[in-house]
Write an enzyme that holds these catalytic residues in place. Structure first.
Site, PDB file in Angstrom:
ATOM      1  N   ARG A  18       0.801  -1.076   0.058  1.00  0.00           N
ATOM      2  CA  ARG A  18       0.146   0.099  -0.280  1.00  0.00           C
ATOM      3  C   ARG A  18       0.718   1.334   0.077  1.00  0.00           C
ATOM      4  O   ARG A  18       0.407   2.490  -0.180  1.00  0.00           O
ATOM      5  CB  ARG A  18      -0.963  -0.147   1.053  1.00  0.00           C
ATOM      6  N   LYS A  25       8.710  -1.037   3.230  1.00  0.00           N
ATOM      7  CA  LYS A  25       8.028  -0.071   3.707  1.00  0.00           C
ATOM      8  C   LYS A  25       8.597   0.501   5.040  1.00  0.00           C
ATOM      9  O   LYS A  25       8.558   1.738   5.374  1.00  0.00           O
ATOM     10  CB  LYS A  25       6.693  -0.834   4.535  1.00  0.00           C
ATOM     11  N   GLY A 144      -8.601  -5.122  17.359  1.00  0.00           N
ATOM     12  CA  GLY A 144      -8.903  -6.314  18.299  1.00  0.00           C
ATOM     13  C   GLY A 144      -9.045  -5.939  19.391  1.00  0.00           C
ATOM     14  O   GLY A 144      -8.320  -4.804  20.147  1.00  0.00           O
ATOM     15  N   ARG A 319      24.522  24.052   4.447  1.00  0.00           N
ATOM     16  CA  ARG A 319      24.655  22.572   3.751  1.00  0.00           C
ATOM     17  C   ARG A 319      25.667  21.985   4.627  1.00  0.00           C
ATOM     18  O   ARG A 319      26.417  22.554   5.445  1.00  0.00           O
ATOM     19  CB  ARG A 319      25.241  22.805   2.302  1.00  0.00           C
TER      20      ARG A 319
END
Length: 452
Positions: A18, A25, A144, A319
């Site tokens: 997804r 992920k 749950g 930077r």
């Protein structure tokens, strides 16, 4: 607690389809750090001296990434995805070494608070066999439920299996669990797969442990602790929560954030008390800001060190390798990279300083550039204490401007300048009376001819 050994088993084998990404992920970042690294840090903070990282999708990439954020972690591959209990058992070799406590965590729950893990470990130390970390919510749909009787947890029931009465329960499973090391493998090996999906569910050990007379309890943490990331919208939500936590922490430690919601920190940002941060400032990884600094609006800072009482921005970019000493100033639309700006030096506007040192008290005029790159190699520019660099000057490295040196505006400097010397590096001006009108007339005639 310090005498109890602890292993954290971190499940990070999911494909994360997804996320719509080629990147595993759990390697997607929050505050500049992979979400699984946040989980590792929380485990370490809770006293888990060893980590077992269970990987699957993108295993090689995961191993490579782990060398940066989990130096002590062992990696175990879950070859087939057959459920959460099956995933934990991929780390059987590590679990079997006889730890006092085993924490089971998920690589996609980056907001877990170490305190929640510590509380669970304390319950193990007090004699519990299994501790489940839960949360309460006014809208428990989809979660749950934690079924308790007499203060003991007897089951974790998925919503589809709940009775109407059980669906009213607002105490929900957060997924995170602590298990007594002496019982972990015994419980895991008894988990079966007689369910609709044919998978081995970690949650089943609650009923197994309860049936064996072990004490099984649930502890409570906030919903954020259990927030799992499945898509980029949830990733952004987690980033927002992390940033709100960090902003509050900064302000409570003495940092002024004028518009907190517009300031973004990295996971390792260090910022001292009495620093003022104006709106729309972004801190990347590796930033250290000392006390009393002022960071003006729309500045972008990463890999930089800013000493006390410095002034940065607005619209400044520091930077990696930028090192500002006390009371240095880097002003609007300036960029500093791999350079030291010594005490009290000023780089006020529209300037690039790279691979350089700007001496104490030196003044860099607008539009100055250190020309540090020839297309193949980088070269160093050294600007001495108290030097004055006139506006629109180009310093072609390697070059040294001596202490007190003075560079005339518009110069291109290709040779080093001694202390206290004045250097010009520009063509001599020539003025021709009337020539400007002659050119304008010629150009106007040519333009008119094109329109015919």
């Amino acid at each position: 607690m310090s005498q109890r050994s602890c292993l954290s088993v971190i499940l990070a084998a999911g494909e994360g389809t997804r996320m719509k990404s080629a990147l595993p992920k759990v390697l997607h970042q929050i505050a500049g750090l992979p979400m699984v690294a946040h989980v590792v840090k929380a485990a370490e903070a809770a006293g888990a001296g060893d980590q077992a990282l269970v990987i699957g999708h993108g295993a090689d990439e995961m191993r490579k990434a782990a060398t940066k954020f989990a130096l002590k972690a062992e990696t175990f591959v879950q070859e087939k995805r057959l459920g959460t209990a099956h995933a934990v058992l991929a780390a059987r070799d590590a679990i079997s070494r006889g730890y006092d406590d085993v924490l089971v965590m998920f690589g996609d729950t980056p907001l877990i608070d170490p305190d929640a893990l510590t509380v669970a470990r304390l319950k193990l130390a007090e004699g519990a066999g299994v501790v489940v970390i839960g949360f309460r919510t006014a809208n428990p749909t989809g979660y749950g439920r934690l079924i308790e009787k007499g203060g003991r947890l007897v089951a974790i029931r998925e919503e589809k299996d709940c009775s109407d009465e059980e669906k009213k329960i607002t105490f929900c499973n957060g997924g995170l669990m602590a298990v007594a090391g002496s019982q972990a493998l015994k419980l895991l090996d008894r988990v079966g797969n007689k369910n609709a999906k044919g998978e081995y569910y970690l949650t089943d050990i609650v009923e197994i442990a309860s049936g064996q007379g072990l004490e099984v309890i649930a502890t409570e943490a906030s919903f954020e602790n259990a927030l799992g990331i499945n898509n980029r919208a949830e990733l952004a939500e987690a980033e927002g929560i992390w940033q709100r936590r960090r902003r509050r922490e900064a302000m409570l430690s003495g940092v002024t954030l004028i518009a907190p919601d517009t300031v973004f920190f990295s996971h390792d940002t260090e910022i001292g008390a009495d620093t003022v941060v104006e709106p729309n400032v972004w801190f990347g990884p590796g930033v250290k800001i000392a006390t009393g600094a002022k960071i003006h609006a729309f500045s972008h800072i990463e890999g930089a060190t800013v000493a006390s009482n410095c002034d940065v921005g607005p619209f400044a970019r520091l930077r990696p390798g930028a090192d500002l000493k006390q009371k240095a100033k880097v002003g609007n639309f300036c960029e500093v990279k791999q350079a030291v700006i010594e005490e009290g030096a000023k780089v006020n506007h529209l300037t690039y300083i790279g691979d350089a040192r700007v001496g104490a008290g030196a003044n860099i005029g607008a539009g100055t550039i250190t020309c540090n790159y020839d297309g193949y190699s980088k070269f160093f520019t050294d600007i001495g204490e108290g030097a004055f660099i006139g506006s629109n000057s180009s310093l072609v490295a390697p070059v040294t401007i001596g202490k007190g040196g003075y560079i005339a505006s518009g110069s291109v400097i290709t040779e080093s300048v001694p202390d206290d010397a004045l250097a010009f590096g520009r063509a001599r001006q020539k003025t021709i009376p009337g020539k400007g009108k002659e050119l304008r007339d010629r150009f106007a005639s040519a333009a008119a001819a094109k329109k015919k």
